[in-house]
Design a protein around this motif. Sequence first.
Motif, PDB file in Angstrom:
ATOM      1  N   GLY A  62     -26.718  59.874 -33.596  1.00  0.00           N
ATOM      2  CA  GLY A  62     -25.628  60.227 -34.491  1.00  0.00           C
ATOM      3  C   GLY A  62     -25.807  59.672 -35.885  1.00  0.00           C
ATOM      4  N   ARG A  63     -25.584  60.531 -36.843  1.00  0.00           N
ATOM      5  CA  ARG A  63     -25.516  60.113 -38.251  1.00  0.00           C
ATOM      6  C   ARG A  63     -24.551  61.059 -38.947  1.00  0.00           C
ATOM      7  NH1 ARG A  63     -30.556  62.558 -37.782  1.00  0.00           N
ATOM      8  NH2 ARG A  63     -31.591  60.574 -37.431  1.00  0.00           N
ATOM      9  N   LEU A  64     -24.150  60.734 -40.144  1.00  0.00           N
ATOM     10  CA  LEU A  64     -23.191  61.580 -40.847  1.00  0.00           C
ATOM     11  C   LEU A  64     -23.865  62.869 -41.307  1.00  0.00           C
ATOM     12  CD1 LEU A  64     -20.310  61.795 -41.941  1.00  0.00           C
ATOM     13  CD2 LEU A  64     -21.111  60.725 -44.052  1.00  0.00           C
ATOM     14  N   LYS A  65     -23.316  64.012 -40.862  1.00  0.00           N
ATOM     15  CA  LYS A  65     -23.843  65.314 -41.250  1.00  0.00           C
ATOM     16  C   LYS A  65     -23.181  65.818 -42.533  1.00  0.00           C
ATOM     17  CE  LYS A  65     -24.187  70.104 -39.500  1.00  0.00           C
ATOM     18  NZ  LYS A  65     -25.647  70.294 -39.418  1.00  0.00           N
ATOM     19  N   LYS A  66     -21.833  65.726 -42.560  1.00  0.00           N
ATOM     20  CA  LYS A  66     -21.099  66.231 -43.726  1.00  0.00           C
ATOM     21  C   LYS A  66     -19.691  65.656 -43.731  1.00  0.00           C
ATOM     22  CE  LYS A  66     -20.390  70.527 -46.299  1.00  0.00           C
ATOM     23  NZ  LYS A  66     -20.563  72.001 -46.290  1.00  0.00           N
ATOM     24  N   SER A  67     -19.141  65.463 -44.915  1.00  0.00           N
ATOM     25  CA  SER A  67     -17.728  65.081 -45.037  1.00  0.00           C
ATOM     26  C   SER A  67     -16.974  66.240 -45.674  1.00  0.00           C
ATOM     27  CB  SER A  67     -17.572  63.810 -45.872  1.00  0.00           C
ATOM     28  OG  SER A  67     -18.033  63.995 -47.179  1.00  0.00           O
ATOM     29  N   ILE A  68     -15.854  66.600 -45.078  1.00  0.00           N
ATOM     30  CA  ILE A  68     -15.058  67.742 -45.527  1.00  0.00           C
ATOM     31  C   ILE A  68     -13.684  67.238 -45.969  1.00  0.00           C
ATOM     32  CG2 ILE A  68     -14.087  69.986 -44.902  1.00  0.00           C
ATOM     33  CD1 ILE A  68     -17.088  70.000 -44.683  1.00  0.00           C
ATOM     34  N   PRO A  69     -13.381  67.291 -47.274  1.00  0.00           N
ATOM     35  CA  PRO A  69     -12.036  66.895 -47.717  1.00  0.00           C
ATOM     36  C   PRO A  69     -10.995  67.895 -47.219  1.00  0.00           C
ATOM     37  CG  PRO A  69     -13.591  67.073 -49.573  1.00  0.00           C
ATOM     38  CD  PRO A  69     -14.233  67.704 -48.390  1.00  0.00           C
ATOM     39  N   VAL A  70      -9.856  67.380 -46.782  1.00  0.00           N
ATOM     40  CA  VAL A  70      -8.756  68.234 -46.342  1.00  0.00           C
ATOM     41  C   VAL A  70      -7.703  68.230 -47.447  1.00  0.00           C
ATOM     42  CG1 VAL A  70      -7.003  68.646 -44.582  1.00  0.00           C
ATOM     43  CG2 VAL A  70      -9.212  67.655 -43.932  1.00  0.00           C
ATOM     44  N   THR A  71      -7.605  69.336 -48.159  1.00  0.00           N
ATOM     45  CA  THR A  71      -6.726  69.407 -49.336  1.00  0.00           C
ATOM     46  C   THR A  71      -5.341  69.962 -49.011  1.00  0.00           C
ATOM     47  OG1 THR A  71      -7.692  71.569 -49.882  1.00  0.00           O
ATOM     48  CG2 THR A  71      -8.683  69.631 -50.911  1.00  0.00           C
ATOM     49  N   LEU A  72      -5.030  70.121 -47.742  1.00  0.00           N
ATOM     50  CA  LEU A  72      -3.701  70.594 -47.354  1.00  0.00           C
ATOM     51  C   LEU A  72      -2.654  69.593 -47.828  1.00  0.00           C
ATOM     52  CD1 LEU A  72      -4.592  71.562 -43.678  1.00  0.00           C
ATOM     53  CD2 LEU A  72      -4.401  73.124 -45.621  1.00  0.00           C
ATOM     54  N   PRO A  73      -1.527  70.078 -48.344  1.00  0.00           N
ATOM     55  CA  PRO A  73      -0.527  69.159 -48.905  1.00  0.00           C
ATOM     56  C   PRO A  73       0.106  68.257 -47.848  1.00  0.00           C
ATOM     57  CG  PRO A  73       0.355  71.398 -48.758  1.00  0.00           C
ATOM     58  CD  PRO A  73      -1.097  71.493 -48.438  1.00  0.00           C
ATOM     59  N   ARG A  74       0.544  67.098 -48.291  1.00  0.00           N
ATOM     60  CA  ARG A  74       1.310  66.171 -47.457  1.00  0.00           C
ATOM     61  C   ARG A  74       2.681  66.005 -48.074  1.00  0.00           C
ATOM     62  NH1 ARG A  74      -1.747  63.672 -43.549  1.00  0.00           N
ATOM     63  NH2 ARG A  74      -3.943  63.264 -43.908  1.00  0.00           N
TER      64      ARG A  74
END
Length: 260
Positions: free
Chosen positions: A215-227
């Motif tokens: 295991g290693r980091l493949k990708k980081s995906i920001p979640v821009t859905l509002p809070r």
Amino acid sequence: METAKLVIDQVGKVFSTKSGETVALDKTSFEIKEGEFITILGPSGCGKSTLLRIVAGLEEPSSGRVRLDGREIHGPGPDRGMVFQSYTLYPWLTVEDNIAFGLQLKGVSKAERLEVARHYLELIGLAGFEKHYPIQLSGGMKQRVAIARALANDPEILLMDEPFGALDAQTRAIMQEILLKVWEESKKTILFITHDVEEAVFLGDTVYVMTARPGRLKKSIPVTLPRPREYSVKNSAAFFELKMELLELIREESLKVVKP
């Protein structure tokens, strides 16, 4: 000067087995800021839980290091709260005594620890269940108590290893909403492991996707859905797009370990 709350720096983990060495994690690096809610996804056996155990201090890395608030982690500590898939409640203690158990070990007065316990009971929606025992609770209620117990100790970071994995779909969805409410109130930094893509998107500020073993980091995906996030966001086009992107990334990694 280090500004990240948690730093995972080139962390690797090798396990020795009868058949030789198994590389569970390989040069995994990322950072988490104060108050962030980070979710981690990856195919089965990719080392997600191993990474969380290293952050918790339950495992030592074979290489690299982990720092929390600038201090390198060696062994467990009260600055990290852990919530597992199993509820790990003490069956002989009432709900309020389970929540207050860590405070009792610290020598906090009975009046103060019960005040803290009842604050978190109110927060998780279990006010009135103070005197119940775990055997009298449903699975979802037990897990709420486990979360409250971890928060009552006021850790710097909350580590959650598939905490809703054993729950039915309806209870799981409700627990996700409850956890978001608790997080919005407490503003704790959370590192959350899950197999569920929808759960990762609904909860997280960022989703980290790990590769198949090692295991290693493949990708980081920001979640821009509002809070703050409502359950209805799961029906939005933006949510669907994020879900499909993550499903494709997980599929790519899962296919690598399928034998022809």
